[in-house]
Design a protein around this motif. Structure first.
Motif, PDB file in Angstrom:
ATOM      1  N   GLU A  76       0.860  -1.185   0.000  1.00  0.00           N
ATOM      2  CA  GLU A  76       0.000   0.000   0.000  1.00  0.00           C
ATOM      3  C   GLU A  76       0.890   1.227   0.000  1.00  0.00           C
ATOM      4  OE1 GLU A  76      -3.293   0.312  -0.160  1.00  0.00           O
ATOM      5  OE2 GLU A  76      -3.752  -1.830  -0.022  1.00  0.00           O
ATOM      6  N   LEU A  78       1.185   5.028   1.151  1.00  0.00           N
ATOM      7  CA  LEU A  78       0.635   5.961   2.120  1.00  0.00           C
ATOM      8  C   LEU A  78       1.093   7.367   1.776  1.00  0.00           C
ATOM      9  CD1 LEU A  78       0.720   3.130   3.538  1.00  0.00           C
ATOM     10  CD2 LEU A  78       0.935   4.364   5.673  1.00  0.00           C
ATOM     11  N   ASP A  82      -1.528   9.538   6.426  1.00  0.00           N
ATOM     12  CA  ASP A  82      -1.941   8.145   6.421  1.00  0.00           C
ATOM     13  C   ASP A  82      -1.067   7.395   7.418  1.00  0.00           C
ATOM     14  OD1 ASP A  82      -3.769   8.616   4.382  1.00  0.00           O
ATOM     15  OD2 ASP A  82      -2.437   7.884   2.797  1.00  0.00           O
ATOM     16  N   CYS A  84      -0.261   3.281   9.387  1.00  0.00           N
ATOM     17  CA  CYS A  84      -0.468   1.831   9.384  1.00  0.00           C
ATOM     18  C   CYS A  84       0.138   1.232  10.637  1.00  0.00           C
ATOM     19  CB  CYS A  84       0.104   1.184   8.126  1.00  0.00           C
ATOM     20  SG  CYS A  84       1.894   1.165   8.021  1.00  0.00           S
TER      21      CYS A  84
END
Length: 112
Positions: A76, A78, A82, A84
């Motif tokens: 992904e 980011l 953002d 994670c």
């Protein structure tokens, strides 16, 4: 209170990090912390980490630029603000596949 001014944050050199400038904001050599430490990394274009795991969870927040997080389950990208979470033992690689530097905030507990 333990204060670390960004201009005085100590640099650290984690293994398997290439094209990165890593600074400690809290914990370890930046001062006392009982449970977690904070770091910030500037990732140059083409820079990043290898696909490795650690025994503790990691939390990343992208502050500037774009960072691709690669795991065994996929990847992904980011952007700013953002975030994670990577579970203990979950392999990850960070990659800056852009032509601009990226900045990432890292929070993780001390290893036991």
């Amino acid at each position: 209170m333990n204060l670390t001014r960004f201009a005085n944050a100590p640099q650290y050199f984690p293994p398997n990090h290439d094209g990165m400038h890593c600074l400690r904001l809290q914990g370890h050599e930046a001062g006392p912390s009982d449970t977690i430490w904070l770091g910030v990394s500037h990732i140059l274009p083409g820079g990043g980490t290898t696909l490795d795991a650690s025994p503790v969870e990691k939390l990343y927040v992208v502050l500037e630029g774009n960072v691709t997080v690669v795991t065994e389950g996929g990847e992904e990208t980011l952007g700013p603000h953002d975030s994670c979470r990577l579970a203990p033992g979950e392999k990850r690689a960070l990659k800056n596949r852009t032509n601009r530097p990226a900045t990432v905030l890292l929070a993780m507990p001390y290893t036991k």
